[in-house]
Scaffold this active site. Structure first.
Site, PDB file in Angstrom:
ATOM      1  N   LYS A  23       0.822  -1.211   0.000  1.00  0.00           N
ATOM      2  CA  LYS A  23       0.000   0.000   0.000  1.00  0.00           C
ATOM      3  C   LYS A  23       0.862   1.271   0.000  1.00  0.00           C
ATOM      4  O   LYS A  23       0.601   2.201  -0.745  1.00  0.00           O
ATOM      5  CB  LYS A  23      -0.940   0.011   1.209  1.00  0.00           C
ATOM      6  CG  LYS A  23      -2.102  -0.955   1.051  1.00  0.00           C
ATOM      7  CD  LYS A  23      -3.003  -0.927   2.268  1.00  0.00           C
ATOM      8  CE  LYS A  23      -4.221  -1.808   2.064  1.00  0.00           C
ATOM      9  NZ  LYS A  23      -5.137  -1.764   3.198  1.00  0.00           N
ATOM     10  N   ARG A  78       8.686   0.162   7.912  1.00  0.00           N
ATOM     11  CA  ARG A  78       9.571   1.325   8.019  1.00  0.00           C
ATOM     12  C   ARG A  78       9.421   2.193   6.778  1.00  0.00           C
ATOM     13  O   ARG A  78       9.542   1.708   5.655  1.00  0.00           O
ATOM     14  CB  ARG A  78      11.012   0.844   8.159  1.00  0.00           C
ATOM     15  CG  ARG A  78      11.975   1.939   8.497  1.00  0.00           C
ATOM     16  CD  ARG A  78      13.293   1.360   8.940  1.00  0.00           C
ATOM     17  NE  ARG A  78      13.207   0.699  10.234  1.00  0.00           N
ATOM     18  CZ  ARG A  78      14.057  -0.237  10.645  1.00  0.00           C
ATOM     19  NH1 ARG A  78      15.026  -0.641   9.854  1.00  0.00           N
ATOM     20  NH2 ARG A  78      13.925  -0.777  11.837  1.00  0.00           N
ATOM     21  N   ARG A 106       4.955   7.976  19.078  1.00  0.00           N
ATOM     22  CA  ARG A 106       6.137   8.372  19.859  1.00  0.00           C
ATOM     23  C   ARG A 106       7.058   9.195  18.977  1.00  0.00           C
ATOM     24  O   ARG A 106       7.483   8.717  17.926  1.00  0.00           O
ATOM     25  CB  ARG A 106       6.873   7.139  20.357  1.00  0.00           C
ATOM     26  CG  ARG A 106       6.107   6.490  21.469  1.00  0.00           C
ATOM     27  CD  ARG A 106       6.845   5.322  22.002  1.00  0.00           C
ATOM     28  NE  ARG A 106       5.984   4.643  22.954  1.00  0.00           N
ATOM     29  CZ  ARG A 106       6.410   3.725  23.781  1.00  0.00           C
ATOM     30  NH1 ARG A 106       7.669   3.371  23.771  1.00  0.00           N
ATOM     31  NH2 ARG A 106       5.578   3.153  24.624  1.00  0.00           N
ATOM     32  N   SER A 115      20.430   7.275  23.484  1.00  0.00           N
ATOM     33  CA  SER A 115      21.380   6.624  22.575  1.00  0.00           C
ATOM     34  C   SER A 115      21.728   7.520  21.384  1.00  0.00           C
ATOM     35  O   SER A 115      22.736   7.339  20.725  1.00  0.00           O
ATOM     36  CB  SER A 115      20.763   5.324  22.036  1.00  0.00           C
ATOM     37  OG  SER A 115      19.559   5.606  21.336  1.00  0.00           O
ATOM     38  N   GLU A 140       3.748  -1.604  14.069  1.00  0.00           N
ATOM     39  CA  GLU A 140       4.540  -0.408  14.380  1.00  0.00           C
ATOM     40  C   GLU A 140       5.072   0.183  13.080  1.00  0.00           C
ATOM     41  O   GLU A 140       5.718  -0.515  12.304  1.00  0.00           O
ATOM     42  CB  GLU A 140       5.718  -0.748  15.300  1.00  0.00           C
ATOM     43  CG  GLU A 140       6.500   0.502  15.673  1.00  0.00           C
ATOM     44  CD  GLU A 140       7.738   0.195  16.495  1.00  0.00           C
ATOM     45  OE1 GLU A 140       7.733   0.495  17.689  1.00  0.00           O
ATOM     46  OE2 GLU A 140       8.717  -0.334  15.918  1.00  0.00           O
ATOM     47  N   ASN A 149      18.018   6.647   9.290  1.00  0.00           N
ATOM     48  CA  ASN A 149      18.012   5.204   9.051  1.00  0.00           C
ATOM     49  C   ASN A 149      19.440   4.657   8.992  1.00  0.00           C
ATOM     50  O   ASN A 149      19.732   3.591   9.528  1.00  0.00           O
ATOM     51  CB  ASN A 149      17.272   4.893   7.744  1.00  0.00           C
ATOM     52  CG  ASN A 149      16.975   3.425   7.613  1.00  0.00           C
ATOM     53  OD1 ASN A 149      16.469   2.801   8.541  1.00  0.00           O
ATOM     54  ND2 ASN A 149      17.322   2.853   6.485  1.00  0.00           N
ATOM     55  N   THR A 153      20.647   1.882  11.650  1.00  0.00           N
ATOM     56  CA  THR A 153      21.047   0.549  11.170  1.00  0.00           C
ATOM     57  C   THR A 153      22.413   0.169  11.749  1.00  0.00           C
ATOM     58  O   THR A 153      22.628  -0.946  12.234  1.00  0.00           O
ATOM     59  CB  THR A 153      21.102   0.543   9.617  1.00  0.00           C
ATOM     60  OG1 THR A 153      19.851   0.998   9.137  1.00  0.00           O
ATOM     61  CG2 THR A 153      21.411  -0.831   9.055  1.00  0.00           C
ATOM     62  N   HIS A 156      22.145  -0.362  15.531  1.00  0.00           N
ATOM     63  CA  HIS A 156      21.457  -1.612  15.822  1.00  0.00           C
ATOM     64  C   HIS A 156      22.436  -2.786  15.695  1.00  0.00           C
ATOM     65  O   HIS A 156      22.453  -3.698  16.536  1.00  0.00           O
ATOM     66  CB  HIS A 156      20.282  -1.769  14.843  1.00  0.00           C
ATOM     67  CG  HIS A 156      19.286  -2.803  15.259  1.00  0.00           C
ATOM     68  ND1 HIS A 156      19.389  -4.108  14.867  1.00  0.00           N
ATOM     69  CD2 HIS A 156      18.173  -2.736  16.034  1.00  0.00           C
ATOM     70  CE1 HIS A 156      18.380  -4.794  15.389  1.00  0.00           C
ATOM     71  NE2 HIS A 156      17.630  -3.984  16.108  1.00  0.00           N
TER      72      HIS A 156
HETATM   73  P1  0O2 Z   1      14.154  -4.589  16.729  1.00  0.00           P
HETATM   74  O1  0O2 Z   1      15.246  -5.578  16.655  1.00  0.00           O
HETATM   75  O2  0O2 Z   1      14.342  -3.434  15.791  1.00  0.00           O
HETATM   76  O3  0O2 Z   1      12.789  -5.191  16.613  1.00  0.00           O
HETATM   77  P2  0O2 Z   1       9.741   1.045  25.518  1.00  0.00           P
HETATM   78  O4  0O2 Z   1       8.242   1.014  25.471  1.00  0.00           O
HETATM   79  O5  0O2 Z   1      10.361   2.381  25.223  1.00  0.00           O
HETATM   80  O6  0O2 Z   1      10.315   0.395  26.714  1.00  0.00           O
HETATM   81  P3  0O2 Z   1       9.881  -0.460  23.008  1.00  0.00           P
HETATM   82  O7  0O2 Z   1       8.634  -1.248  23.036  1.00  0.00           O
HETATM   83  O8  0O2 Z   1      11.116  -1.175  22.544  1.00  0.00           O
HETATM   84  O9  0O2 Z   1      10.312   0.110  24.399  1.00  0.00           O
HETATM   85  O10 0O2 Z   1       9.561   0.785  22.145  1.00  0.00           O
HETATM   86  P4  0O2 Z   1      10.499   1.798  21.433  1.00  0.00           P
HETATM   87  O11 0O2 Z   1      11.516   2.357  22.362  1.00  0.00           O
HETATM   88  O12 0O2 Z   1       9.588   2.734  20.771  1.00  0.00           O
HETATM   89  O13 0O2 Z   1      11.341   0.905  20.383  1.00  0.00           O
HETATM   90  C1  0O2 Z   1      10.765   0.141  19.387  1.00  0.00           C
HETATM   91  C2  0O2 Z   1      11.758  -0.087  18.291  1.00  0.00           C
HETATM   92  O14 0O2 Z   1      12.393   1.166  17.926  1.00  0.00           O
HETATM   93  C3  0O2 Z   1      12.940  -0.971  18.631  1.00  0.00           C
HETATM   94  O15 0O2 Z   1      12.562  -2.300  18.523  1.00  0.00           O
HETATM   95  C4  0O2 Z   1      13.946  -0.551  17.571  1.00  0.00           C
HETATM   96  O16 0O2 Z   1      13.610  -1.052  16.292  1.00  0.00           O
HETATM   97  C5  0O2 Z   1      13.747   0.942  17.552  1.00  0.00           C
HETATM   98  N1  0O2 Z   1      14.617   1.591  18.547  1.00  0.00           N
HETATM   99  C6  0O2 Z   1      14.257   2.123  19.715  1.00  0.00           C
HETATM  100  N2  0O2 Z   1      15.323   2.630  20.348  1.00  0.00           N
HETATM  101  C7  0O2 Z   1      16.397   2.418  19.555  1.00  0.00           C
HETATM  102  C8  0O2 Z   1      17.798   2.735  19.663  1.00  0.00           C
HETATM  103  O17 0O2 Z   1      18.283   3.303  20.636  1.00  0.00           O
HETATM  104  N3  0O2 Z   1      18.598   2.326  18.618  1.00  0.00           N
HETATM  105  C9  0O2 Z   1      18.109   1.695  17.523  1.00  0.00           C
HETATM  106  N4  0O2 Z   1      18.952   1.357  16.548  1.00  0.00           N
HETATM  107  N5  0O2 Z   1      16.790   1.379  17.404  1.00  0.00           N
HETATM  108  C10 0O2 Z   1      15.950   1.743  18.399  1.00  0.00           C
HETATM  109  P5  0O2 Z   1      13.410  -3.453  19.265  1.00  0.00           P
HETATM  110  O18 0O2 Z   1      12.477  -4.507  19.683  1.00  0.00           O
HETATM  111  O19 0O2 Z   1      14.264  -2.854  20.333  1.00  0.00           O
HETATM  112  O20 0O2 Z   1      14.369  -3.977  18.189  1.00  0.00           O
END
Ligand code: 0O2
Length: 271
Positions: A23, A78, A106, A115, A140, A149, A153, A156
């Site tokens: 989409k 994304r 958010r 970070s 999400e 990005n 990347t 991560h």
């Molecule tokens: P993956 O491997 O990408 O799936 P919170 O509610 O804040 O405790 P939550 O649910 O992790 O935590 O929400 P948040 O903080 O919005 O983060 C969701 C996703 O955003 C993460 O998924 C990452 O993809 C990205 N993200 C958040 N913070 C960072 C960061 O500091 N660095 C990077 N590179 N990505 C970030 P996951 O599950 O952590 O990881």
């Protein structure tokens, strides 16, 4: 504990990611077909791997039988934009859509994470149709610039490499790099309108060339081959002039010629 049938759990998420990716990608096409600048540059999607789901569930204390209700990023889409300004436009587009409902937002762009992470997150509720019937799931949507990005990347991968304990000296470098991306994004924003103009005229030229060549191909079956060869030579001559107005004028004249042939063909059919 109930047995987790992972394949069945993940199927609707896979479907949602596929549907939403198509989409949003289609929106890019619609903008381009109209010769307009697209605020969306790229779209990707993924379903979280089972091991990442388990890891996150453990970290956040989510019982496995509750992951569907309490983990909101099993399905992730994304959207990458060229400029920070485009992010707001995409956020508004998502809010206005009738096929999804925003349940949370958010803003990590105005509220940068410690970070250095920057991105705009939206959790939307989205319905999919499966063999089991209609299912509402959360997806999400992460919206960020190419620069954001790039940084995220790399960061991560570092988190993965160091199992979230990135050494201090690398962490400092990443924070510096994140600040450099803020500067880069803002520098690019200052030339946004010029870049958009350049990209628009490129797209308009591409659309004109496609229309003209389609017209020539259609004429090939109707008109005198020598005349078509002459039209084609004329097209290449004008194309090399690199003047969009001349190209547009040529396209309009060709439309008139094509219309003439269409009318002739119709007359023949009536006779
Ligand atoms: P993956 O491997 O990408 O799936 P919170 O509610 O804040 O405790 P939550 O649910 O992790 O935590 O929400 P948040 O903080 O919005 O983060 C969701 C996703 O955003 C993460 O998924 C990452 O993809 C990205 N993200 C958040 N913070 C960072 C960061 O500091 N660095 C990077 N590179 N990505 C970030 P996951 O599950 O952590 O990881």
């Amino acid at each position: 504990m109930e047995i987790q049938l992972w394949r069945e759990i993940l199927t609707p998420y896979e479907l949602a990611v596929k549907e939403l990716t198509v989409k949003f990608q289609h929106l890019i096409k619609e903008y381009k077909d109209r010769g307009m600048y697209s605020p969306i540059e790229q779209v990707t999607g993924r379903v979280k791997s089972i091991s990442s789901i388990l890891e996150k569930a453990q970290k956040k204390g989510i019982p496995l039988e509750k992951i569907e209700e309490e983990m909101f990023d099993i399905a992730g889409v994304r959207i990458i934009c060229q400029f920070v300004e485009d992010i707001g436009m995409v956020v508004e587009m998502v809010r206005q859509r009738s096929d999804m409902k925003v349940v949370d937002e958010r803003d990590y762009i105005n509220h940068v994470k410690d970070s250095g992470y920057r991105s705009y997150h939206m959790i939307v509720s989205y319905e999919v149709e499966t063999l089991q019937g209609t299912k509402k799931i959360c997806v999400e949507i992460q919206i960020r610039t190419l620069g954001m990005n790039f940084w995220s990347t790399i960061e991560h991968s570092m988190q993965y490499k160091y199992q979230k304990n990135i050494p201090d000296h690398i962490r400092k470098k990443l924070i510096k790099a994140a600040q450099a991306i803020v500067v880069l994004d803002s520098e690019m924003s200052q030339v946004r309108s010029e870049i958009m103009d350049a990209q628009n005229s490129r797209q308009i030229q591409a659309n004109l060339v496609t229309d003209i060549l389609n017209n020539i191909q259609n004429l090939y079956h109707r008109a005198n081959k020598r005349e078509i060869a002459k039209i084609q030579d004329e097209f290449y001559r004008i194309y090399e002039m690199n003047d969009i107005d001349q190209l547009r004028h040529f396209g309009q004249e060709l439309d008139i010629i094509a219309e003439g042939y269409r009318a002739q063909a119709l007359e023949h059919e009536i006779e």
